[in-house]
Structures are given as C-alpha cells and as structure tokens.
Design an enzyme around this catalytic site. Structure first.
Site, short mmCIF file in Angstrom:
data_model
loop_
_atom_site.label_atom_id
_atom_site.label_comp_id
_atom_site.label_asym_id
_atom_site.label_seq_id
_atom_site.Cartn_x
_atom_site.Cartn_y
_atom_site.Cartn_z
N LYS A 1 0.83 -1.20 0.00
CA LYS A 1 0.00 0.00 0.00
C LYS A 1 0.87 1.25 0.00
O LYS A 1 0.66 2.18 -0.79
CB LYS A 1 -0.91 -0.03 1.23
CG LYS A 1 -2.11 0.87 1.13
CD LYS A 1 -2.99 0.76 2.38
CE LYS A 1 -3.73 -0.57 2.44
NZ LYS A 1 -4.34 -0.81 3.77
N ARG B 96 -3.10 3.11 8.64
CA ARG B 96 -3.46 1.96 7.80
C ARG B 96 -2.31 0.97 7.72
O ARG B 96 -1.18 1.33 7.45
CB ARG B 96 -3.77 2.45 6.38
CG ARG B 96 -4.64 3.66 6.33
CD ARG B 96 -4.65 4.29 4.95
NE ARG B 96 -5.28 3.44 3.93
CZ ARG B 96 -5.28 3.75 2.64
NH1 ARG B 96 -4.66 4.85 2.22
NH2 ARG B 96 -5.84 2.94 1.78
N GLY C 173 -8.37 -8.26 4.58
CA GLY C 173 -9.17 -8.39 5.79
C GLY C 173 -8.40 -8.91 6.99
O GLY C 173 -8.96 -9.20 8.03
N MET D 239 -5.55 -7.42 8.45
CA MET D 239 -5.06 -6.39 9.37
C MET D 239 -5.94 -5.16 9.22
O MET D 239 -6.80 -5.11 8.37
CB MET D 239 -3.60 -6.12 9.09
CG MET D 239 -2.80 -7.35 9.46
SD MET D 239 -1.06 -7.12 9.30
CE MET D 239 -0.97 -6.70 7.62
N ARG E 168 -3.28 -0.99 -6.61
CA ARG E 168 -2.33 -2.11 -6.70
C ARG E 168 -2.69 -2.91 -7.95
O ARG E 168 -3.79 -2.76 -8.49
CB ARG E 168 -2.42 -3.00 -5.47
CG ARG E 168 -3.73 -3.71 -5.40
CD ARG E 168 -3.91 -4.55 -4.18
NE ARG E 168 -5.35 -4.78 -4.08
CZ ARG E 168 -5.98 -5.17 -3.01
NH1 ARG E 168 -5.33 -5.38 -1.90
NH2 ARG E 168 -7.27 -5.36 -3.03
N HIS F 126 -8.11 -30.78 8.66
CA HIS F 126 -8.03 -32.19 8.29
C HIS F 126 -8.79 -32.45 7.00
O HIS F 126 -8.27 -33.07 6.06
CB HIS F 126 -8.60 -33.02 9.45
CG HIS F 126 -8.65 -34.50 9.16
ND1 HIS F 126 -9.76 -35.11 8.65
CD2 HIS F 126 -7.71 -35.45 9.29
CE1 HIS F 126 -9.50 -36.41 8.49
NE2 HIS F 126 -8.26 -36.64 8.87
N ARG G 288 7.57 -49.44 -16.29
CA ARG G 288 8.14 -49.88 -15.02
C ARG G 288 7.79 -51.34 -14.79
O ARG G 288 6.61 -51.72 -14.84
CB ARG G 288 7.58 -49.03 -13.88
CG ARG G 288 8.15 -49.46 -12.53
CD ARG G 288 7.66 -48.58 -11.40
NE ARG G 288 6.26 -48.83 -11.11
CZ ARG G 288 5.57 -48.13 -10.22
NH1 ARG G 288 6.16 -47.14 -9.55
NH2 ARG G 288 4.31 -48.40 -9.99
N SER H 106 14.75 -42.15 -13.32
CA SER H 106 13.50 -41.43 -13.14
C SER H 106 13.27 -41.34 -11.64
O SER H 106 13.22 -42.36 -10.95
CB SER H 106 12.36 -42.17 -13.83
OG SER H 106 11.15 -41.52 -13.53
N CYS I 190 8.86 -38.92 -12.15
CA CYS I 190 7.49 -39.37 -12.30
C CYS I 190 6.83 -39.31 -10.93
O CYS I 190 7.51 -39.27 -9.92
CB CYS I 190 7.44 -40.77 -12.89
SG CYS I 190 8.39 -41.99 -11.99
N TYR J 171 13.06 -34.05 -18.13
CA TYR J 171 11.60 -34.05 -18.28
C TYR J 171 10.91 -34.27 -16.94
O TYR J 171 11.54 -34.73 -15.98
CB TYR J 171 11.16 -35.12 -19.29
CG TYR J 171 11.34 -36.55 -18.81
CD1 TYR J 171 10.34 -37.19 -18.07
CD2 TYR J 171 12.50 -37.26 -19.10
CE1 TYR J 171 10.51 -38.49 -17.62
CE2 TYR J 171 12.67 -38.56 -18.66
CZ TYR J 171 11.67 -39.17 -17.91
OH TYR J 171 11.84 -40.45 -17.46
P1 ADP Z 1 -7.62 -2.21 3.44
O1 ADP Z 1 -6.21 -2.63 3.43
O2 ADP Z 1 -8.51 -3.13 4.19
O3 ADP Z 1 -8.11 -1.90 2.06
P2 ADP Z 1 -7.30 0.61 3.87
O4 ADP Z 1 -6.11 1.03 4.63
O5 ADP Z 1 -7.24 0.74 2.41
O6 ADP Z 1 -7.68 -0.87 4.30
O7 ADP Z 1 -8.51 1.44 4.43
C1 ADP Z 1 -9.82 1.07 4.20
C2 ADP Z 1 -10.62 2.22 3.65
O8 ADP Z 1 -10.50 3.35 4.49
C3 ADP Z 1 -10.13 2.71 2.32
O9 ADP Z 1 -10.73 2.02 1.28
C4 ADP Z 1 -10.59 4.14 2.32
O10 ADP Z 1 -11.88 4.19 1.78
C5 ADP Z 1 -10.61 4.51 3.75
N1 ADP Z 1 -9.48 5.40 4.03
C6 ADP Z 1 -8.23 5.06 4.39
N2 ADP Z 1 -7.46 6.15 4.56
C7 ADP Z 1 -8.26 7.22 4.29
C8 ADP Z 1 -8.06 8.61 4.27
N3 ADP Z 1 -6.88 9.16 4.57
N4 ADP Z 1 -9.09 9.39 3.94
C9 ADP Z 1 -10.28 8.85 3.66
N5 ADP Z 1 -10.55 7.54 3.64
C10 ADP Z 1 -9.55 6.71 3.97
MG MG Z 2 -7.80 -0.59 0.95
MG MG Z 3 7.70 -46.15 -6.03
#
Ligand code: ADP
Ligand code: MG
Ligand code: MG
Length: 892
Positions: free
Chosen positions: A21, A90, A99, A101, A335, A451, A627, A776, A844, A864
C-alpha cells in the site's frame, strides 16, 4: 537507519520496506496523482517493535518530524480543537492480506475537535459526529480488542429506536447519542476512557497495526498462503479526506478491467455520502461508475483518466480505492489487482495484443494453479440454482449428492450407487472411509489446512470448508431458518466455496474440451480458449523441460497426447495383473514347481504384450518408460481376513476347499508388517524367477511388432526400487540377453534404466549410473523413505497438525520438499551425470505436475517431468514459466 518515508520519497519497487500500500501510494504521489499527503513507517520498524517490544531508537523522533511536516503541508494540527487535522492509520504488508489487518480512520477526533471538524465542514454537525463515532468504533475494535458486534448492536439499536434502517437517516443528535453509547461500550471492555489525546491515539493505533501482524488470523493466513512470518507490516499515516460530507461526496472502488472475466473496460462500485469500507461492507446498495458519471461528471472524467494512467504505468489490471470530497477526487490506494483464473489468461493475452507486454511476460502473469482451475468441470449456473451458503474452496471440483452426516452413512449410500456429500462440523481420521466414499465434503469449521481440506486435496476430492453460517447437527444442518436434512441433495463447488441446494448440472470445462479437440464450434472463438492456446503455445516454445505423462492404458496415452504429452514417463504394469487375470496371478503365486510357474508366466506374457503394443502404438515415435512390476504380490490376492473367514466356514461345514486353503497359506506367508518396505520392486524380480524376464520379453516383442508395422517404438525399461547397483546389474544382464534374442536384427532400441526412489540409490547414484541409461525420480517413495512417512497413514493422521505448526507449509507429497528430498534429487543428478554425461533424467509421480516442484526440477536440470494426463498442460505451462522467470524469483 531511516524508519519513516514521506510519500514523495518512496516508489512502487520498495514493497519490502514500505509494504504494497505504502509503495503504491508513493508511486501515485510521484505520478502527480491526487493522493492525500502522508508518510509510511517501514516494515523494518515493525520487525524491531515485534522483536524488542518497544519502538526502535529514533522512531518516535522521526514520526514527530514527519507529522510536523504533514501538519504544515495541511495547514492544520493533529486534533486541534479549532481546526483539526485528522489522519488514517493503515496497515500494509508486502503481500496483500485481505481483511487480515486493520485500519483506523479519523484519528485526532475527540470531544473538543469534533466541534472544530463540524466548523471546518461549514457547520455540518452530522458529519462530525458520524466521523467521531466511527473513530471510537474502529479504534475500540482494532486497538483495544473490543468485540465489534457491541458497536454494531448499539448502532442497530439507535436505528431501531428511530424506526429507520439506513445509517444516513441518523441525524447529528442521534449520532452524538451514539458516541455516548460507544464510549460506554469502550469503558466496559477496556476499563478506561476513550483516549482524548490525539497523539496518544496515533501512537496506540500505530502499535496496534504493528501487533496485528501477529494476530492469530494473520498467522493462519500467512501459513495458508505461504507468506514468510518475519516480514512485518508497514504503517501508513494519511491525511483524512471525507466521503461522508454529503451528497456531493462519496467513496468507491474500481478496476481497470473486469477482474472476473477480464473483459476490457472499467468496472466499479460507488457509494455517495459514505466513508471507508461502507462500499464493500454491503451496508447500502452501491451505484455503478456509470451512475457516478451522471452524478459528478468532472470527478468521473478525472477518475477515468487516472485509471488509464495507472494501467499504462503498471502495465496490468489495477484496482483502486478513491474518495470524492465535495467534488474533489482523491486516490487512496492502488495495486495490481487480484483476478479470477479466467481473467488472468484473458488479460495477459489482451495486453500482448495491445503491445503492452510480450509473450514471455504474459507467461509470468498466469500460473499453473489458475490453469488447473480452468480445467475442473464446473457447475452450469444458468438454471440459477438456490445458493445456500459459502465457505472456503479447499479442494477444487464440482460435486453434488445426497447429504449424509456420518462416515458410515456415506459408505452405505455410496454402496447403493448414489452420489454423496459428507457434511461434518469438522472431520477427523475416523471419517476417512466416508470421505473416500463421498463425492464431496462440506464442513462448517476449519480452513485450508484443516483435516478435511488436507485429506480431500490428497485424494483429489471436492471439498468446501469453514462454511461457518451453517449449524450442523446430528441429522440436519441449518443456515438461518433453512434446514437441510439427510437425504436432501446439495451441490458444492470446491473452487468458489459455494454451496447450492439441489443437483446443479455439471459441465466440462471449455479448456478441457479444447484440449480434447471437441470444443463446441460456437465456442471456438472464446477469448479464454484463445488466450490459453496462445500462452501455452509460447510456453512450449520456451521451456527446456519436456513433459511426459503417467499412463497405463492406450486410452490414457491417447488422451495425454491430446493434452500435449511428449511420451510416457511412467507406465505402471500392475493393473495388467488385475481383473480376469487375477486367476493367472494366483496360479503364479501358488506354483509349486518351476514348471507350474513358467506355465502361469507364459499365459500372462501374450496379454502383457498386447497391452504394451497398444500403448506403444498410441505413443508412436515418443518414448515410453515401462516400469517392471512394483507392488508386493500379495496385493493381488484376496484379503487375509475375508479368506480366513471363508476357509473357516468351509471347514465348519465339513467342505474344505484345497485351493482356498493353499491360497490362505500363501496370503499368510506373504503377509508383511510394512509392505511399503517389503518384498516389492526389484526385490520381487530377483526372488521370483522369470517374472521380470516375462515382462521384458513382452515389451521387446511388442516393440518388434510395432516396428514391423512400420511404427517407431521407443521403449525404456525401468527397474523399480533399486538401492544398490548390483540389483540393477543382475536384472540388466538378463534383460539384455532377452532383448538381444527378441530384437535380433530389427531396428529397435530399448533403454534400460532405474527409478531413484530409495535414498540409498540417490546417495550412490554415481555407481548406479554405470548400469543405467536413465534415472526417473520416484519422488513419492523418495519422500516416504526420506521422511520416514507412510503416506497412507500420515496424511490423515497428523499432517494437519504439522501444517498448523508450520513444520511444513504444504504437504511434502503435494509439493517437493526442496531442502531435504530435493537435495537427494540434486545429489543423484550431479553424481549420475558425472558418471554418465548422457544420462537421461526425469521425474514421475504427482510432483511432476505440481507448479513449485516443476520450477525446482527445472533448476536442478532434469530433462523431463511426467505427471497424470490432466496435469500435463499445467506442467507445460509451469515449465515455460520456469524458463522465463529468473532463478529464485517469486512467482506468487
Ligand atoms: P484495506 O487494506 O482493508 O483496504 P485501507 O487502509 O485501504 O484498508 O482502508 C480502508 C478504507 O479506508 C479505504 O478504502 C478508504 O476508503 C478509507 N481510508 C483510508 N485512509 C483514508 C483517508 N486518509 N481518507 C479517507 N478515507 C480513507
Ligand atoms: Mg484498501
Ligand atoms: Mg515407487
């Protein structure tokens, strides 16, 4: 050492240090795109904090400095009661961990600055209190571990009390009251008041993000995704911009192409008057980008332009997060975007067409895992089946069947010939028979290393895990008010994790139809099929490793050839002893004299010859490694228990059967404690006179017969389980004699080589190569014997625990253990080639079709790999990828 970087100081190549990020925020800043100012605290600072429990020396001072610079750039001070600067804190690691962190928005608000914020917004009290309540909620949850539902409950209560369903319908007074309620929740769980000091808020949030690296779910996720545990996360501190200022504001996510299909053209969701995660949280129905164009044409146009810039710059599909504050567009994240398997291929081919990347690079943009996904049969969803729930797609495939809740019932229903889905809260080793009997497995608990998941993948069985909305009881499961009972039919999709009610029709994948040459002509121009064709063709032109298949029948051989196999790397001869030939095998085993044995062998020989001829014909012109028989002979006899009971009953009734009694005696005699380490492979060939000779003769005769038809047979005889060169020399001497006798002056050349699957063979490869024209690697046995694991026992018994503990990140039977078993392969390769420079080397066993293993075999320098017909295209692709990816590079 520098621990803090302003966005203007970083760039996209600093992901190790700044996280994905942070590096991309810096990149966008440098591109001149509208990114709110901010700075990134490095992963190095996080690693130090986690190691020593306090901030690295100098970190606090650096944060002070960058905060001061940010304040002066913004003309506001953090949390200033009159005119506050607010920031977001962030997380952002090198690899995105969706989701896993957290983020805290609106840091800097308190009982005083909330009024300042309202004044900044032209007296918008509602906005200010909404921002404040969000801060307490996010801070409480992520920094102080207050259970999130407590806040959600309070919010829900506020809405119910007012008789509204939408957050936007709460006014300033309601939100002010909600802040009071949230503060109570906060005190109740933490024992102290919500911190009012803005700088303390900031520092605590930064530490919480550091600590979140080691949260349980983050650790689990990293193990599953094989992300190293010591990378740490960066922390981004970003000046807040506000999408919740009113109807002229909002927040959204967008993709530069459709991440599901790869289709060209932007794609996204927008929500007006909203902040942060509201868009993805599904709180309100989102608008499309087309709607945004109508609402705010200027921002829309700018967004389009920025997306084009980003795609051009990253040369790939990008996903972005943006916010519009009163008609002004801000970029909050970008990204290179995740995408489905189909989109990965389609986009890579599109980018080649657009002249953005070349075919070599296209190869690096797709993976064998994605190709595998495209080859599984899929549900035909055109009938719009009722979706029940969704779990984790743990082992791909599409399966439907009757719901059963016990292993025993699964076995019963399957025995009646009906398809079964075994549903359990979680599985344990006792469920194994049911798992084998079932067409699919569904659990309500556990993830990709549970499991159920590990065992299902080992068996290639469809499995969905962790469908946690499902309440499983003894004879039914409930999803909300919906009850599904034993005997009802459901369908599970092990790729997407989706579960449907009823029998969803399964259709073969287009990609497989294309390989098979029977693609519906209407689909011939399908962009996905065309993309797969193009990229695979390039992989074929690029790769050094050849790809063979494991096949035991003419039909398998023919199919594998259509899938692109360049020969057979492993033709197992044991199936040729089954079915109606069992009787001959019994005669062989029970023979009391050389003459009786010779008679049984000579009855088997023409049958074997016919088998080989069929396979050689299908593989005409390509090498076929046969074989010699490997498993212990008692595997061809009836089970000890059943036979003992049968004989006992016969004796009871005074009707003894001499043949059965002899058979029982033979089974008893041949019983082994550890059959995998017993009388099998070359050992058997050396003990039973004439057995290998019969097979060698059948191979040679089949080759001569094909040559006589004008064909070009290229047999290679492979001796299994050799541990010492003397074993091979003994077999070889006899085989050469037979071959010379059968082949005579015909134009047939037959190679003789060995499997390297016993650790001792690898360690004495230099000697063994003197007697072998090829090696092999039998990496399944090499793994079993290298680790001392009995595969049949360990996968169900304790692999889940080893995976959980991180002793290995993936089962060594799934992907080769490069450090240990792989070292044996390296030693044998180097010493074998030193002794015999033209030694042919292959592998193999299922590792031959595993992407990571293919890269390893490429690096080791094998000639191979050989794998099951279905994995041939995957191995072709990965061998091509291995050839274009630099050594040791990361192809995640
Ligand atoms: P994640 O990694 O879960 O995408 P982010 O760090 O991108 O988390 O933050 C989640 C959301 O928070 C972003 O999609 C954005 O909408 C909002 N956000 C983060 N920083 C700012 C900021 N400086 N101003 C406004 N919105 C923000
Ligand atoms: Mg984000
Ligand atoms: Mg064998």
């Amino acid at each position: 050492m520098k621990f803090v970087y302003d966005f203007s100081e970083g760039n996209k190549d600093l992901k190790d240090l700044l996280g994905g990020k942070g590096a991309n925020l810096a990149e966008m800043t440098n591109l001149g795109l509208p990114v709110p100012p901010g700075f990134t605290i490095t992963t190095e600072a996080c690693q130090r904090f986690l190691r020593q429990g306090t901030h690295a020396d100098g970190l606090t001072a650096e944060i002070d400095e960058h905060l001061a610079a940010l304040e002066s750039a913004m003309g506001r001070e953090l949390g200033d009661p009159a005119d506050p600067l607010l920031v977001s804190v962030r997380s952002g690691a090198k690899f995105s961990m969706p989701g896993m962190m957290e983020t805290v928005l609106n840091v800097g608000l308190n009982d005083a600055s909330v009024d300042g914020l309202s004044r900044q917004a032209g007296g918008n009290d509602r906005f200010a209190w909404d921002s404040y309540r969000r801060l307490i909620q996010m801070f409480g949850k992520t920094v102080c571990e207050v259970p999130g539902h407590e806040f959600e409950d309070a919010l829900h209560e506020a809405k119910t009390a007012k008789g509204v369903t939408d957050d936007v319908d709460l006014d300033a007074g309601d939100l002010r009251a909600l802040v009071t309620a949230y503060k109570k929740v906060f005190v109740k769980h933490t024992g102290h008041d919500f911190p009012q000091d803005p700088r303390e808020q900031l520092d605590q949030a930064v530490e919480a993000v550091f600590r979140s690296w080691n949260a349980d779910r983050a650790i689990l996720y990293r193990r599953q995704e094989r992300i190293p545990a010591d990378l740490g996360t960066a922390v981004n501190v970003v000046a807040m911009v506000f999408g919740n200022l009113g109807a002229d504001s909002g927040t959204g996510v967008a993709f530069t192409r459709d991440p599901a299909t790869g289709e060209q053209g932007v794609y996204g969701d927008y929500l007006s008057n909203a902040q942060g995660e509201d868009v993805v949280a599904g709180i309100r129905n989102t608008l499309s980008l087309a709607d945004l164009e109508r609402l705010d044409k200027r921002s829309y146009d700018e967004l389009m332009q920025i997306m084009a810039t980003l795609e051009g710059h990253y040369r790939d599909l990008c996903d972005i997060e943006f916010t519009i504050e009163r008609g002004k567009l801000w970029m909050l994240q970008t990204r290179v975007g995740k995408r489905t398997a189909a989109a990965a291929f389609t986009i890579a081919a599109q980018l080649v067409d657009e002249g953005v990347i070349d075919l070599d690079e296209a190869l690096t943009r797709v993976t064998g895992g994605q190709l595998a996904q495209l080859m599984f049969p899929r549900f035909d969803l055109s009938g719009d089946p009722e979706s029940l729930t969704r779990g984790i797609g743990a082992s791909p495939g599409a399966a439907f069947g009757e719901v059963v809740f016990t292993s025993r019932r699964a076995v019963e229903v399957a025995a009646e010939g009906r398809p079964v889905i075994l549903v359990r809260r979680e599985t344990n080793p006792d469920d194994l028979p049911g798992m084998i009997a079932a067409n699919g497995i569904l659990t309500s608990r556990g993830g990709k290393t549970s499991h159920a998941a590990v065992v299902a993948r080992g068996m290639g069985k469809t499995c969905v895990c962790g469908a946690d909305r499902m309440e499983v009881s003894a004879a039914s499961f409930a999803i909300g008010s919906h009850i599904v009972r034993e005997g009802d039919t459901i369908s599970v999709d092990g790729t997407t994790g989706r579960v449907y009610l009823g029998e969803v029709p399964v259709r073969p994948s287009e990609v497989v139809q294309y390989f098979e040459g029977d693609l519906d002509p209407a689909r011939a121009n399908d962009p996905l099929v065309a993309a797969v064709h193009r990229i695979l063709t390039h992989a074929d032109a690029t790769r050094r490793l050849r790809v063979r298949t494991n096949a035991d029948t003419g039909a398998d051989a023919a199919r594998a050839r259509r899938f692109g196999a360049q020969g057979i790397g492993l033709c197992r001869t044991e199936h040729m002893f089954l079915g109606d030939r069992r009787e001959l095998v019994e005669r062989l085993i029970l023979a009391r004299s050389d003459a009786e044995r010779a008679e049984a062998l000579s009855a088997l020989q023409p049958l074997q010859r016919a088998d080989f001829l069929e396979i050689f014909r299908e593989m005409n012109g390509l090498p076929v490694t046969v074989r010699l028989i490997d498993p212990p002979l008692h595997e061809f006899l009836p089970s000890l228990e059943e036979l003992a009971v049968k004989v006992a009953v016969q004796q009871e009734h005074g009707e003894p059967d001499e043949k059965d009694e002899q058979l029982l005696a033979a089974v008893r005699r041949m019983h082994e404690q550890n059959p995998m380490l017993g009388l099998r492979g070359v050992r058997l060939g050396l003990v039973i006179p004439g057995l290998f000779a019969m097979q060698v003769r059948a191979i040679a005769e089949a080759a001569v017969a094909l040559a006589a038809e004008g064909g070009n047979p290229r047999p290679e005889i492979m001796v299994p389980l050799v541990g010492a060169v003397q074993e091979l020399e003994t077999v070889r001497a006899e085989a050469e004699r037979i071959i010379a006798e059968v082949v005579g002056s015909a134009n047939v050349r037959i190679l003789i080589g060995t499997m390297i699957e016993v650790p001792r063979a690898a360690l004495t490869a230099g000697q063994i190569a003197e007697a072998a024209e090829f090696f092999s690697f039998g990496t399944n046995d090499l793994t079993q014997m290298g680790w001392g694991f009995s595969r049949d026992d360990v996968e169900g018994a304790f692999f889940w625990r080893y995976l959980e503990l991180g002793i290995f990140g993936i089962s060594p039977f799934e992907s080769i253990d490069a450090d240990g078993v792989g070292r044996l392969v390296r030693i044998a390769t180097d010493e074998g080639r030193a002794a015999r420079p033209d030694l042919k080397l292959g592998v193999c066993g299922e590792h031959g079709g595993d992407p990571d293993s293919v890269h390893f075999f490429h690096r080791v320098g094998l000639d191979y790999v050989s794998c099951s017909p279905f994995r041939v295209p995957i191995a072709r692709l990965e061998a091509g990828r291995a050839a274009v990816t630099a050594e040791g590079s990361d192809h995640r």
